[in-house]
Design an enzyme around this catalytic site. Structure first.
Site, PDB file in Angstrom:
ATOM      1  CG  ASP A  64      -0.158  -0.126   2.545  1.00  0.00           C
ATOM      2  OD1 ASP A  64       1.078  -0.236   2.512  1.00  0.00           O
ATOM      3  OD2 ASP A  64      -0.804  -0.139   3.593  1.00  0.00           O
ATOM      4  CG  HIS A  65       3.458   2.487   2.810  1.00  0.00           C
ATOM      5  ND1 HIS A  65       2.494   1.691   3.412  1.00  0.00           N
ATOM      6  CD2 HIS A  65       3.736   3.456   3.716  1.00  0.00           C
ATOM      7  CE1 HIS A  65       2.230   2.151   4.609  1.00  0.00           C
ATOM      8  NE2 HIS A  65       2.951   3.221   4.827  1.00  0.00           N
ATOM      9  CG  ASP A 119       2.155   2.073   9.244  1.00  0.00           C
ATOM     10  OD1 ASP A 119       2.691   2.340   8.168  1.00  0.00           O
ATOM     11  OD2 ASP A 119       1.450   2.882   9.880  1.00  0.00           O
ATOM     12  NE  ARG A 379       3.386  10.381  11.870  1.00  0.00           N
ATOM     13  CZ  ARG A 379       3.676   9.109  12.017  1.00  0.00           C
ATOM     14  NH1 ARG A 379       4.137   8.413  10.999  1.00  0.00           N
ATOM     15  NH2 ARG A 379       3.548   8.520  13.179  1.00  0.00           N
ATOM     16  CB  SER A 533       7.228   6.517  10.743  1.00  0.00           C
ATOM     17  OG  SER A 533       8.556   6.092  10.562  1.00  0.00           O
ATOM     18  NE  ARG A 535       9.618   6.546   8.136  1.00  0.00           N
ATOM     19  CZ  ARG A 535       9.211   7.677   7.573  1.00  0.00           C
ATOM     20  NH1 ARG A 535      10.085   8.583   7.191  1.00  0.00           N
ATOM     21  NH2 ARG A 535       7.937   7.909   7.340  1.00  0.00           N
TER      22      ARG A 535
HETATM   23  C1  MIC Z   1       4.109   6.941   7.895  1.00  0.00           C
HETATM   24  O1  MIC Z   1       2.900   7.257   7.869  1.00  0.00           O
HETATM   25  O2  MIC Z   1       5.023   7.681   8.265  1.00  0.00           O
HETATM   26  C2  MIC Z   1       4.476   5.560   7.435  1.00  0.00           C
HETATM   27  C3  MIC Z   1       5.159   5.693   6.099  1.00  0.00           C
HETATM   28  O3  MIC Z   1       3.287   4.773   7.254  1.00  0.00           O
HETATM   29  C4  MIC Z   1       5.398   4.906   8.488  1.00  0.00           C
HETATM   30  C5  MIC Z   1       5.889   3.552   8.077  1.00  0.00           C
HETATM   31  C6  MIC Z   1       7.077   3.636   7.143  1.00  0.00           C
HETATM   32  O4  MIC Z   1       7.918   4.532   7.333  1.00  0.00           O
HETATM   33  O5  MIC Z   1       7.142   2.784   6.262  1.00  0.00           O
HETATM   34  C7  MIC Z   1       4.700   4.748   9.809  1.00  0.00           C
HETATM   35  O6  MIC Z   1       3.778   5.486  10.120  1.00  0.00           O
HETATM   36  O7  MIC Z   1       5.159   3.877  10.602  1.00  0.00           O
HETATM   37 FE1  SF4 Z   2       0.035   5.076   4.770  1.00  0.00          FE
HETATM   38 FE2  SF4 Z   2       1.326   5.940   6.955  1.00  0.00          FE
HETATM   39 FE3  SF4 Z   2      -0.086   7.634   5.445  1.00  0.00          FE
HETATM   40 FE4  SF4 Z   2      -1.349   5.818   6.887  1.00  0.00          FE
HETATM   41  S1  SF4 Z   2      -0.127   7.497   7.636  1.00  0.00           S
HETATM   42  S2  SF4 Z   2      -1.803   6.356   4.749  1.00  0.00           S
HETATM   43  S3  SF4 Z   2       0.055   4.090   6.770  1.00  0.00           S
HETATM   44  S4  SF4 Z   2       1.723   6.521   4.829  1.00  0.00           S
END
Ligand code: MIC
Ligand code: SF4
Length: 648
Positions: A64-65, A119, A379, A533, A535
């Site tokens: 999904d990313h 996540d 975010r 996140s 990550r």
């Molecule tokens: C995000 O919303 O920052 C992400 C991308 O979903 C991250 C996960 C990632 O960095 O792959 C998260 O929220 O953990």
């Molecule tokens: Fe995807 Fe993270 Fe954005 Fe949610 S907040 S839509 S998991 S990138």
């Protein structure tokens, strides 16, 4: 003394430890989820742990990313993930099926169970009464191997919602109000548990909006009761059999109480560049808008998009606004197509994206230079959109839709009568884009493209750490600062040597080169270092570049655990003015580490200035053992092979 919901679920899953806030406990994990930007690393780590197939009740791998396929990298990683799911006994949600948290809420979440996800927005399933927690990929890999998840017993904050939401006040405005009151640090070490008569006005997707964005408080998780509303949602998903009622005891006690009168709320907005920079929409109405993005795991449900369609029906997006909409799942998109709402959105000039994260994490649709972008996501960290100087504002779907029409930030109350959208009796359930694992996958070969590089290896904590201060940063440094996302960099998530070259590049583009040239060193940070996140790449890249320790005023939960998991030492200043004294380039020496960790009496010599700082850590005994062992992978390998299975 009665128990609250959080305590009930923890008690039912407690493997080790005492339920005393701040003490480390171990939880049995029923379900896991991974997404594709963290999943490649997680399955490489699961493979390294050496267990043939998952030991959970259910594990799901979502794509999904990294869905913008420019070059071979993402498509290769999808093939790797599909082969890993089949091999290790994991369900595979194919590209185009939707965002992990939306699909898990629809198809797999079960009240009263535990869910660990790679996540940070995994707590979305708290909207269903699950204890759902975000963690780094290696913690999720360990949980898939049947190893318990270790976390500090949280304090439980009772957020009591009173009365009916005022007209045009959405669930998003409720979580924005909580952020305004508590800040991005306000939830650290806590679970936010929502009760009160006001929750009866919130559907499961609306509750999920609130628990999803609880991640921005730094909270361990957020949760709602499982009640009649939950049962109806599960029944509409053909999953009424999964329903379990879960309510706090009448005499349940909480560590903190927050009261919110929903009738007094009004539409709110988070200003650049923090989710807690919240003001009333009315106070900033009239500001010109360049882009509106409606989507993300926070707000892309069926009811969200039906409200947007009703607002846009018969109207036209403002000529100077680009409106992009990413439905949360294939189920949502099919519903909108079936009832004509999709046609209304397209008719109004909306640009329909695939059911994925997309713009939320800078995967496509970056705004223009200096652009103002209104988003229904969670975010608005600087640079996250892919445009360094864009200004991202976080709003409800209603505010976003109203603003797309007028071309400026608009209070949805200007639209007149509120929109009423009802939850369908039945959703168009269709799981054909979710591939169940075969009975026996152990002989399946993992498909490794050239973008899949070997796992970096952590090393045991040395007796002495010395090196220069490579970088000194302030408060609230996010994982987007440490390891940026966005389409170009996100595609490197399975290639640590390549992605490491982007570490801190939005803060100091010379960081990676200097770190390599210096043979590594130390990073100095402020409060809430590593917020955001899950990550683990925000720890893996510094590991690869030779960073040995981070000395900060305080750490965000997930990032601190990720540092420990890869053998990097997280230390905290005892005295604030030591942070002021230390400067980039100073040479630091930390001696006697292996002896002093247990006693927590660590001194840092600043050889450049001749000063000595007292620092401390908040590591548990187990985390110290992990550092001494050389990271969580080695620590778990030794235990999972030998130990009986935790989960089965
Ligand atoms: C995000 O919303 O920052 C992400 C991308 O979903 C991250 C996960 C990632 O960095 O792959 C998260 O929220 O953990
Ligand atoms: Fe995807 Fe993270 Fe954005 Fe949610 S907040 S839509 S998991 S990138």
């Amino acid at each position: 003394m009665g128990r609250n919901i959080t305590q009930k679920i923890i008690a039912a899953h407690l493997v080790e430890g005492e339920m005393v806030p701040g003490k480390e406990i171990a939880l049995r994990i029923d379900q896991t989820l991974t997404q594709d930007a963290t999943g490649t690393m997680a399955y490489l780590e699961f493979e390294a742990i050496g267990i043939p197939s998952v030991r959970t009740e259910l594990s799901v791998s979502y794509i999904d990313h990294n869905t913008l396929q420019v070059g071979f990298e993402n498509a290769d990683d999808h093939r790797f993930l599909q082969s890993a799911a089949a091999k290790f006994g994991v369900y595979f949600s194919r590209m185009g099926n939707g965002i992990c948290h939306q699909v898990h809420l629809e198809r797999f979440g079960v009240p009263g169970k535990t869910l660990l996800g790679s996540d940070s927005h995994t707590p979305t399933c708290g909207g269903l009464g699950m204890l759902a927690i975000g963690a780094g990929g290696l913690d999720v890999a360990a949980a898939m191997a049947g190893y318990p998840f270790y976390v500090k017993m949280p304090e439980v904050v009772n957020v009591r919602l009173h009365g009916k939401p005022a007209p045009w006040v959405a669930a998003k405005d409720i979580i924005l109000e909580v952020l305004r009151r508590l800040s991005v640090k306000g939830g650290l070490g806590k679970v936010m548990e929502y009760t009160g008569d006001g929750i009866s006005y919130l559907s499961v997707p609306e509750r999920a909006t609130i628990t999803n964005m609880g991640a921005e408080l730094g909270a361990t998780s957020s949760i709602f009761p499982s009640d009649e509303i939950t049962r109806k949602f599960l029944a509409a998903q053909d999953r009424e059999g999964d329903f379990v009622e879960l309510l706090p005891d009448p005499d349940a006690e909480y560590d903190q109480v927050v009261d919110i009168d929903l009738s007094e709320l009004e539409p709110l907005i988070a200003l650049p560049h923090m989710p807690d920079n919240v003001v009333k929409v009315a106070g900033v109405a009239g500001q010109k808008v360049d882009q509106v993005f409606i989507g993300s795991c926070t707000n892309s449900s069926y009811t969200d998009l039906m409200r947007v369609a009703a607002i846009l029906k018969g109207k036209m997006v403002h000529p100077e606004v680009s409106l992009v909409i990413a439905p949360g799942s294939r189920q949502v998109l099919k519903s909108l197509a079936a009832n004509g709402a999709l046609a209304d959105l397209v008719d109004a000039g909306a640009r329909i994206l695939e059911c994925a994260c997309g713009p939320c994490v800078g995967v496509g649709q970056s705004p223009p230079s200096g652009g103002v972008s209104l988003r229904t996501s969670n975010r608005n960290f600087e640079g996250r959109s892919g445009t360094a100087d864009a200004k991202i504002y976080l709003v409800s779907c209603e505010t976003a839709a109203a603003s797309a029409i007028t071309g400026k930030i608009t209070d949805p109350r200007d639209l007149g009568e509120p929109i009423e959208v009802t939850m369908p009796e039945k959703f168009p359930v269709d799981d054909r884009m979710i591939i169940p694992p075969p009975e026996h996958g152990e002989n399946i070969e993992l498909v490794r493209g050239p973008n899949i590089k070997p796992l970096p290896v952590a090393s045991p904590l040395p007796e002495e750490i010395s090196g220069e201060v490579l970088l000194k940063v302030g408060d609230n440094i996010t994982t987007d600062h440490i390891m940026p996302a966005g389409a170009k960099i996100l595609a490197l998530r399975s290639n640590i040597p390549a992605i490491s070259m982007h570490a801190f590049e939005r803060v100091d583009a010379t960081f990676a080169g200097r770190a390599l040239a210096a043979g590594g060193g130390i990073v100095v940070g402020g409060l809430n270092y590593g917020q955001g996140s899950s990550r683990e790449h925000a720890a893996l890249a510094p590991l690869y570049l030779g960073v040995k320790a981070v000395i900060a005023k305080s750490f965000a939960r997930i990032h601190m655990q990720n540092l420990v998991n890869f053998g990097l030492l997280p230390l905290m200043f005892e005295h604030e003015d030591d942070f002021e004294d230390i400067q980039p380039g100073d040479r630091l020496v930390i001696e006697g580490l292996r002896d002093n960790l247990a006693a927590n009496t660590i001194k840092v010599l600043n050889a450049t200035r001749g000063n000595t700082y007292s620092v401390k850590h908040s590591l548990s005994e187990r985390q110290i053992q992990i550092l001494l062992a050389g990271g969580l992978l080695k620590y778990v390998q030794a235990r999972v092979q030998g130990e009986s299975r935790v989960n089965k």
